[in-house]
Design a protein around this motif. Structure first.
Motif, short mmCIF file in Angstrom:
data_model
loop_
_atom_site.label_atom_id
_atom_site.label_comp_id
_atom_site.label_asym_id
_atom_site.label_seq_id
_atom_site.Cartn_x
_atom_site.Cartn_y
_atom_site.Cartn_z
N TRP A 199 0.84 -1.20 0.00
CA TRP A 199 0.00 0.00 0.00
C TRP A 199 0.87 1.25 0.00
CZ3 TRP A 199 -5.17 -0.98 -0.34
CH2 TRP A 199 -5.63 -2.23 0.06
N LEU A 200 0.54 2.23 -0.84
CA LEU A 200 1.30 3.48 -0.88
C LEU A 200 0.67 4.48 0.08
CD1 LEU A 200 3.66 5.00 -2.20
CD2 LEU A 200 2.01 5.94 -3.83
N LEU A 201 1.48 4.97 1.03
CA LEU A 201 1.03 5.98 1.99
C LEU A 201 1.54 7.34 1.55
CD1 LEU A 201 1.88 4.16 5.36
CD2 LEU A 201 -0.02 3.74 3.77
N PHE A 202 0.65 8.32 1.46
CA PHE A 202 1.02 9.69 1.09
C PHE A 202 0.89 10.56 2.33
CE2 PHE A 202 0.00 13.88 -0.87
CZ PHE A 202 1.22 14.06 -1.52
N PHE A 203 2.02 11.08 2.80
CA PHE A 203 2.04 11.85 4.05
C PHE A 203 1.71 13.32 3.82
CE2 PHE A 203 4.34 8.07 5.26
CZ PHE A 203 4.04 7.91 6.60
N ASP A 204 1.32 13.98 4.90
CA ASP A 204 0.92 15.39 4.81
C ASP A 204 2.06 16.30 4.38
OD1 ASP A 204 -1.57 14.60 5.62
OD2 ASP A 204 -1.33 15.20 7.71
N ASP A 205 3.32 15.85 4.54
CA ASP A 205 4.46 16.67 4.10
C ASP A 205 4.88 16.34 2.67
OD1 ASP A 205 5.61 14.18 4.35
OD2 ASP A 205 7.19 14.79 5.74
N ASN A 206 4.00 15.62 1.92
CA ASN A 206 4.21 15.25 0.52
C ASN A 206 5.23 14.13 0.32
OD1 ASN A 206 2.31 17.07 -0.57
ND2 ASN A 206 3.80 18.73 -0.52
N SER A 207 5.68 13.50 1.38
CA SER A 207 6.54 12.32 1.24
C SER A 207 5.66 11.08 1.13
CB SER A 207 7.48 12.20 2.45
OG SER A 207 6.74 11.98 3.64
N ASN A 208 6.25 9.97 0.77
CA ASN A 208 5.47 8.73 0.69
C ASN A 208 6.29 7.56 1.21
OD1 ASN A 208 6.79 7.37 -1.79
ND2 ASN A 208 6.25 9.39 -2.58
N ALA A 209 5.59 6.50 1.55
CA ALA A 209 6.21 5.27 2.04
C ALA A 209 5.31 4.11 1.63
CB ALA A 209 6.39 5.31 3.56
N TRP A 210 5.84 2.90 1.77
CA TRP A 210 5.08 1.70 1.44
C TRP A 210 4.75 0.92 2.71
CZ3 TRP A 210 3.11 0.66 -3.24
CH2 TRP A 210 3.65 1.32 -4.35
N LEU A 211 3.54 0.39 2.74
CA LEU A 211 3.12 -0.49 3.82
C LEU A 211 2.91 -1.87 3.22
CD1 LEU A 211 2.31 -0.68 6.84
CD2 LEU A 211 -0.05 -0.31 6.10
N GLY A 212 3.89 -2.76 3.41
CA GLY A 212 3.76 -4.12 2.94
C GLY A 212 2.93 -4.93 3.92
N GLU A 213 2.01 -5.73 3.39
CA GLU A 213 1.08 -6.51 4.23
C GLU A 213 1.07 -7.96 3.77
OE1 GLU A 213 -3.74 -6.68 5.18
OE2 GLU A 213 -2.96 -5.70 3.38
N ALA A 214 1.55 -8.84 4.63
CA ALA A 214 1.58 -10.25 4.28
C ALA A 214 1.37 -11.08 5.54
CB ALA A 214 2.92 -10.62 3.64
N MET A 215 0.41 -11.99 5.48
CA MET A 215 0.14 -12.94 6.56
C MET A 215 -0.04 -12.23 7.91
SD MET A 215 2.59 -16.17 5.50
CE MET A 215 4.08 -15.17 5.40
N GLY A 216 -0.74 -11.09 7.87
CA GLY A 216 -1.06 -10.38 9.09
C GLY A 216 0.06 -9.52 9.64
N GLN A 217 1.19 -9.45 8.95
CA GLN A 217 2.30 -8.61 9.37
C GLN A 217 2.43 -7.41 8.44
OE1 GLN A 217 5.69 -11.42 9.63
NE2 GLN A 217 5.53 -11.18 11.84
N PHE A 218 2.97 -6.31 8.98
CA PHE A 218 3.07 -5.07 8.21
C PHE A 218 4.50 -4.53 8.27
CE2 PHE A 218 -1.33 -5.46 9.52
CZ PHE A 218 -2.02 -5.13 8.37
N MET A 219 5.03 -4.20 7.10
CA MET A 219 6.36 -3.60 6.97
C MET A 219 6.19 -2.18 6.45
SD MET A 219 8.15 -6.78 4.94
CE MET A 219 9.75 -5.99 4.74
#
Length: 224
Positions: free
Chosen positions: A87-107
């Motif tokens: 999942w792509l996260l777009f932050f309020d300061d215009n930066s972004n990060a990824w939220l990897g989701e697999a088998m109930g765990q999040f990176m």
């Protein structure tokens, strides 16, 4: 500032939130679009995403390290024994990060230039070598272990993205994990290499609002 442009295929309103996110899948006709300046180019059709039971969805909001974010994009990947979401996260300061989701765990991962990675084992993988699960590597003085390495395939994509993600796209993906929550990921596509670094998180650490309602699953107190 967001840019609103009509989809060249169906005319629906298409929103681009940042110049750093040039790719977009139209929410209505699923055409994959690439922005160059004020022009949009059609580069194909995105496959329909299969149903899954993730509580995360486009539009979910949350915060991390004092910064708010919104989920604005997703790539679904598969391998021989399963599939997972990024999942792509777009932050309020215009930066972004990824939220990897697999088998109930999040990176939670941020991209960093691979040119700054001096770890020889990772540079060997970037140059076409095979990663060896269980092998320990040093990254900026931090000990990580290669936990997984395999060829993966893009199933489908939606929303806004920093790159196009056509169905059938194959990359070599390597996951690394530290002794604590630290983690990293290397993706190799031919000679192109992307590198991401971050940590494992729990959903409650992200203070989420707008989670997907799933039958038989009660929303946790932190998301109410």
């Amino acid at each position: 500032m967001s840019l609103h442009v009509p989809c060249p295929n169906c005319g629906a309103d298409v929103v681009f939130r940042s110049p750093a996110l040039p790719s977009r899948v139209c929410d209505y006709c699923h055409t994959m679009l690439v922005r160059t300046g004020g022009d949009l180019t059609q580069v194909g059709k995105a496959a329909v995403l299969p149903f899954d039971v993730s509580p995360v969805r486009i539009g979910m909001r949350g915060s991390y390290d004092g910064k708010g974010f919104e989920v604005i994009g997703r790539v679904r990947w598969s391998w021989t024994d399963g599939a997972w979401n990024e999942w792509l996260l777009f932050f309020d300061d215009n930066s972004n990060a990824w939220l990897g989701e697999a088998m109930g765990q999040f990176m939670l991962l941020w991209e960093r230039p691979f040119t700054g990675v001096r770890t020889q084992a990772l540079r060997t993988v970037a140059n076409g070598g095979e990663a060896i699960p269980g092998k320990e590597v040093q990254l900026d003085g931090m000990k990580l272990t290669i936990s997984d390495a395999r060829e993966v395939v893009c199933v489908a994509a939606e929303g806004e993205l920093p790159f196009t993600a056509p169905s059938g796209w194959r990359v070599y993906s390597v996951d690394l994990r530290g002794t604590g929550p630290e983690c990293a990921n290397l993706q190799r596509d031919g000679k192109d290499v992307s590198f991401y670094e971050g940590r494992y998180v729990t959903l409650d650490e992200l203070a989420p609002h707008g989670l997907r309602a799933i039958e038989g699953w009660a929303l946790p107190d932190y998301a109410a």
